[in-house]
Design an enzyme around this catalytic site. Structure first.
Site, PDB file in Angstrom:
ATOM      1  N   SER A 240       3.121   4.543  -9.484  1.00 33.79           N
ATOM      2  CA  SER A 240       1.936   5.175  -8.917  1.00 33.79           C
ATOM      3  C   SER A 240       0.729   4.335  -9.311  1.00 33.79           C
ATOM      4  O   SER A 240       0.848   3.392 -10.089  1.00 33.79           O
ATOM      5  CB  SER A 240       1.779   6.577  -9.476  1.00 33.79           C
ATOM      6  OG  SER A 240       1.480   6.479 -10.855  1.00 33.79           O
ATOM      7  N   LYS A 241      -0.415   4.708  -8.791  1.00 38.01           N
ATOM      8  CA  LYS A 241      -1.629   3.962  -9.122  1.00 38.01           C
ATOM      9  C   LYS A 241      -1.862   3.923 -10.625  1.00 38.01           C
ATOM     10  O   LYS A 241      -2.287   2.928 -11.191  1.00 38.01           O
ATOM     11  CB  LYS A 241      -2.833   4.601  -8.446  1.00 38.01           C
ATOM     12  CG  LYS A 241      -3.012   4.036  -7.074  1.00 38.01           C
ATOM     13  CD  LYS A 241      -4.382   4.295  -6.549  1.00 38.01           C
ATOM     14  CE  LYS A 241      -4.413   3.807  -5.111  1.00 38.01           C
ATOM     15  NZ  LYS A 241      -5.409   4.424  -4.317  1.00 38.01           N
ATOM     16  N   ARG A 242      -1.560   5.049 -11.251  1.00 35.46           N
ATOM     17  CA  ARG A 242      -1.732   5.155 -12.694  1.00 35.46           C
ATOM     18  C   ARG A 242      -0.915   4.078 -13.423  1.00 35.46           C
ATOM     19  O   ARG A 242      -1.279   3.568 -14.465  1.00 35.46           O
ATOM     20  CB  ARG A 242      -1.270   6.553 -13.105  1.00 35.46           C
ATOM     21  CG  ARG A 242      -1.391   6.922 -14.548  1.00 35.46           C
ATOM     22  CD  ARG A 242      -1.105   8.412 -14.690  1.00 35.46           C
ATOM     23  NE  ARG A 242       0.183   8.773 -14.106  1.00 35.46           N
ATOM     24  CZ  ARG A 242       1.332   8.700 -14.736  1.00 35.46           C
ATOM     25  NH1 ARG A 242       1.397   8.263 -15.961  1.00 35.46           N
ATOM     26  NH2 ARG A 242       2.457   9.067 -14.143  1.00 35.46           N
ATOM     27  N   GLY A 244      -0.071   1.100 -12.193  1.00 32.91           N
ATOM     28  CA  GLY A 244      -0.364  -0.283 -11.820  1.00 32.91           C
ATOM     29  C   GLY A 244       0.036  -0.600 -10.392  1.00 32.91           C
ATOM     30  O   GLY A 244       0.164  -1.755 -10.031  1.00 32.91           O
TER      31      GLY A 244
END
Ligand code: GLU
Length: 470
Positions: A240-242, A244
């Site tokens: 996920s964006k969290r 990377g």
């Protein structure tokens, strides 16, 4: 057979790290076999495709050095050809027109759900006489898919995977408005581009079964499929964006050199023995689909950072200077002069062993490029007061007498001055560092003196002495 691979991004967002890895694997495979690596922009979803996303994808690939062969193919320009293939299938009986209304289709889906069947379309128009077609209804075109047996894919990564044909619908090839569906477009484009190997994320594995049916209906050669596991985060969950899952440009902006990102991505799901650090030319000699793992690779920012440090350490100073120059110029508010650039290049050997990212390096190198007078930070300013100022004056006098300026001659002169004053070397070196760099952390002070040269060094010292006096 010439190997031809492709990367086929949908320009609905940036080039994310998973897409970049897919592009890399395709490129490595093509290079390994002396083949071609093509780029196809799948921009048929007009509502979601943006020019900015297309641009970001092209730039991201270029930044990573993942150049493609020939001009990119834009899928949206090929809709006529896709529709022609659907019409050809109508002519051979490989496809048929379906006149079902949205209400009928919804009822079929509901019934299928109740039966627990994956086959959502019940084949109503498969064998029905077209003469029964309702007035004024534009039909869709559906593939006449096999009803029994199974469709098997010998996937180069996943191995043999099969699905029962009774789970596959007669999929729509052309919508009622005459536009081709994604499934049809991909197959026609891959066929027309002579793609021999389709290497992509395993989220497309289920599509591969349907695509296989279209190839068969057309009597076309089916490419080798290689569905690579998606990248997961360090905790094993989908990236996920969290974690990377950012655009490639975010990694550029974090200061990772492209060589490091490519090397990292190559190792993400593929391995060659215990080799961790290698160029992409080397990877192209080694790369094979057999060594692509079946389980998802985990994204690890610390590993990428350590590769980044490695590539920065090994990089030629002139190239490194070129990479950080734009950020230095932005921070200084002006392009670097030839003298600033020369100092930067001379200073890099002492700075690069400690930098993990290009951002770290630019930060550490800034003092070499700052114009006089430097503004010392608070800690440095303290070292330039009172006693510090006096010691700095001693060091200045010693340095001013040097005829042949070098790190060695500067060191002998400052040491001699410290001894003569009954001080430790550090007592003189600390204020010297503060005056020359504006901070309390820097490479060895004699190296700094050497890189700055005599005139600039004495000038910076005088600025400090002047300021402290005033
Ligand atoms: N356009 C698809 C995507 O961006 C890839 C299709 C394919 O590789 O076949 O996910």
């Amino acid at each position: 057979m010439t190997v031809v691979t492709r990367f086929a991004p949908s320009p609905t967002g940036f080039l994310h790290i998973g897409g970049a890895r897919t592009a890399l694997f395709n490129r490595l495979y093509a290079r390994r076999h002396g083949g071609k690596f093509l780029l196809r922009i799948e921009d048929t979803d007009r509502a979601r495709s943006t020019v900015a996303a297309k641009q970001a994808i092209l730039e991201g690939l270029q930044w990573l050095g993942l150049e493609w062969d020939g001009a990119p193919v834009y899928q949206s320009t090929r809709a006529e050809r896709h529709a022609a293939v659907a019409r050809a299938l109508l002519d051979t009986g490989g496809a048929y027109r379906c006149y079902c209304s949205p209400e009928e289709l919804a009822a079929m889906r509901e019934a299928a759900r109740k039966r627990g069947s994956g086959r959502l379309y019940d084949g109503t128009w498969r064998d029905r006489d077209p003469a029964e077609a309702p007035e004024g209804v534009a039909p869709v075109v559906r593939l006449r898919a096999p009803l029994d047996g199974e469709t098997v894919i010998d996937d180069a990564v996943q191995g043999r995977v099969a699905v029962r044909n009774d789970q596959l619908d007669d999929m729509v090839l052309l919508r009622a408005d005459g536009t081709p569906t994604y499934m049809l477009s991909v197959v026609v484009d891959d066929h027309d581009m002579d793609i021999t190997h389709v290497v992509r994320g395993d989220d497309h594995l289920t599509n591969a079964f349907r695509q296989t049916l279209i190839y068969r209906a057309m009597g076309w050669d089916i490419p080798v499929f290689a569905h690579i596991p998606l990248i997961h985060g360090p905790d094993g969950a989908k990236l996920s964006k969290r974690h990377g899952a950012l655009g490639v440009e975010a990694y550029r902006d974090m200061g990772f050199p492209p060589e490091a990102v490519c090397n990292y991505l190559a190792r993400l799901g593929w391995s060659h023995g215990d080799d961790e650090i290698f160029s992409m030319a080397r990877a192209a000699d080694w790369f094979d689909l057999e060594e692509v793992g079946k389980s998802p690779a985990r994204f690890d920012l610390a590993k990428l950072t350590s590769l980044s440090a490695h590539y920065i350490r090994e990089m030629a100073d002139a190239r490194l200077a070129g990479l950080i120059e734009p950020s230095l110029a932005a921070r200084l508010g002006a392009p670097l002069t030839a003298l600033q650039r020369a100092r930067l290049v001379a200073g890099l050997p002492g700075l690069k062993p400690r930098a993990r990212t290009l951002g770290d390096l630019a930060e550490a190198a800034l003092f070499y490029c700052r114009p006089r007078p430097l503004q010392p930070d608070a800690k440095a300013a303290k070292l330039l007061d009172g006693d510090g100022r006096e010691r700095l004056a001693l060091a200045r006098a010693a340095l001013a007498g040097i005829a042949n300026w070098s790190a060695e001659s500067a060191e002998s002169a400052v040491r001699a001055a410290a001894e003569a004053a009954g001080e430790k070397l550090g007592a003189l070196a600390q204020p010297l560092r503060a005056a020359l760099t504006g901070s309390t952390v820097s490479p060895g002070i004699f190296e700094v003196l050497d890189v700055l040269g005599k005139a600039e060094s004495l000038g910076r010292i005088d600025d400090s002495l002047g300021r402290a006096a005033g």
